[in-house]
Design a protein around this motif. Structure first.
Motif: not given
Ligand code: FAD
Length: 410
Positions: A13-19, A120-130, A203-213
């Motif tokens: 939840v937290g990392l999805s919000i962060a991204l 869901l789909d748009g979020f996964l795309l932006r997160a690189g997790a599709s 969740v780690q993928t979301l974290a990595d993307k957040f930090v990369a950005l």
């Protein structure tokens, strides 16, 4: 108040919000006492369970609960030592299971689920997790006609909420899931259900993307809300706050004088390295309170609800009991070499999350209490919280999710 947004909790939840907030141009910092995927988000069943629009608090569960409680390793348990502490929550749960409340919760949950599917789909795309998502559907299986017929009211309610499904029996069922024990004579298939390959890796993928950005994840124990932000084990931080601390979130709201009746439904599972069973889709055994899900190269057997609080040690006999049943229900399942896990579902008594401003604190947004559905509803919660942070109206009526709803009850 301007400045950084401080998100407490690096779960799904937290990392999805962060991204999501970051993608809207906000400067975001995530604080977690351990790091990404330390809580319930790591070991769940991986399901985007879009068909689950019916609240847990319902007359059906109230009827089933006494029977389940008789079995010490059954789908529902309340350890004796915790029983007095859970009474106020159970009372609110009972009140939420009145038919008028169930109808209102179902309508609210349906709106949130539709929002989750739409984002869901748009979020996964932006997160690189599709590529981590599989749309294989879910099979709920029943032992005999009576059990199937008892489920039909629920399916009618889901139909009214727009959930797609089809009932199956006989050869159709055998074709859909070869190898299922013949004790299961009927089933219902929900095609709109999806599964993530591995919730922890996700969740780690979301974290990595957040930090990369450009986002920052700070390891710190958040001790209290302050007038300007947060007090933590590594110092004070100023900014608007989002509380996404899972089953611990009420500890933080309490530091601002707001009591939210958050409890934990402890759940258990066993992850089998291969399982040796050709699982075609997620299977739910509703009468037994557990599921078997297919993750990347693994099978996960788990569920159960233990209303035992945050401090008692895990009782892995629950995981063993579900594994034994799974071996019966899926003959040929290889139950060796499994890893056991227990997680804290963050649960509010009316089965709806708390999303919105903390009463008396417009600078603090709550985003917790998703119970069995935190992964499923993570992208919708992220979109709504990002809307609130940027002054945009969320696309759905947020009244049923308002944290202040608990203040109105006696
Ligand atoms: C057995 C089981 C199966 C499940 N299956 C599914 C499923 O298939 N689909 C689904 O949608 N949901 C499922 N769930 C529910 C889902 O896992 C949760 O709803 C979801 O993970 C909650 O996410 P969260 O980010 O709110 O909390 P968490 O993942 O618990 O994250 C909270 C984070 O906050 C941090 N934290 C807490 N307090 C503080 C503090 N004071 N300071 C700093 N950091 C703090 C913690 O370290 C943690 O990292 C399941 C749960 C269980 C137990």
């Amino acid at each position: 108040m301007t400045g950084a947004v401080l998100v407490v909790g690096a779960g799904v939840v937290g990392l999805s919000i962060a991204l999501e907030a970051q993608s809207r141009g906000l400067s975001v910092r995530v604080l977690d006492r351990t790091g990404p995927a330390a809580g319930a988000s790591a070991g769940n069943a991986g399901a985007f369970a879009f068909a689950d629009i019916l609240p847990l608090a319902s007359p059906r569960i109230m009827r089933q609960a006494p029977k389940w409680l008789l079995d010490p390793l059954g789908p529902l348990s309340i350890p004796l030592a915790y029983a007095p502490r859970i009474v106020p929550w159970m009372w609110r749960f009972w009140r939420a299971s009145r038919p008028s409340q169930v109808a209102a919760s179902t309508a609210a949950q349906t709106a949130l689920m539709n929002h989750a599917q739409g984002t869901l789909d748009g979020f996964l795309l932006r997160a690189g997790a599709s590529n981590m998502l599989r749309r294989e559907g879910q099979l709920q299986v029943y032992e005999g006609l009576a059990q199937f017929e008892a489920s039909l009211d629920g399916w009618r309610a889901r139909e009214a909420g727009g959930v797609e499904f089809r009932h199956l029996a006989g050869d159709d069922l055998a074709q859909m899931q070869p190898g299922l024990s013949p004790r299961f004579t009927h089933a219902t298939f929900t095609p709109g259900w999806a599964t993530i390959d591995d919730p922890k890796v996700y969740v780690q993928t979301l974290a990595d993307k957040f930090v990369a950005l450009g986002g920052e994840i700070i390891i710190a124990d958040v001790e209290a809300l302050t007038a300007t932000g947060l007090r933590t084990s590594t110092g004070d931080f100023a900014g608007r706050v989002v509380i996404a601390a899972g089953a611990y979130s009420h500890h933080l709201t309490r530091t601002a004088g707001v009591r939210i009746p958050l409890e934990t439904e402890r759940g258990y599972n066993t992850t089998l390295p291969h399982g040796g069973f050709d699982l075609r889709q997620h299977i739910t055994f509703p009468a037994h309170g557990f599921v078997v899900s297919k993750l990347a190269g693994k099978l996960r057997v788990g569920g159960a609800v233990e209303l035992g609080g945050l401090n008692a040690p895990p009782n892995y006999k629950r995981a063993d009991a579900m594994l034994r049943k799974a071996a019966d229900f899926l003959p040929g399942l290889d139950t060796t070499g499994g890893t056991q896990w227990m997680g804290f579902r963050p649960s509010l008594p009316d089965s709806l999350p708390a999303i919105g401003a903390l009463p008396g604190r417009p600078d603090v947004i709550c985003a917790f209490g998703h119970g069995h559905l935190g992964l499923t509803q993570s992208t919708a919660t992220a979109a709504i919280v990002a809307d609130l942070l940027t002054g945009k109206a969320p696309g759905i009526d947020m009244t049923p999710f308002a944290p202040a709803r608990f203040m109105r009850q006696s």
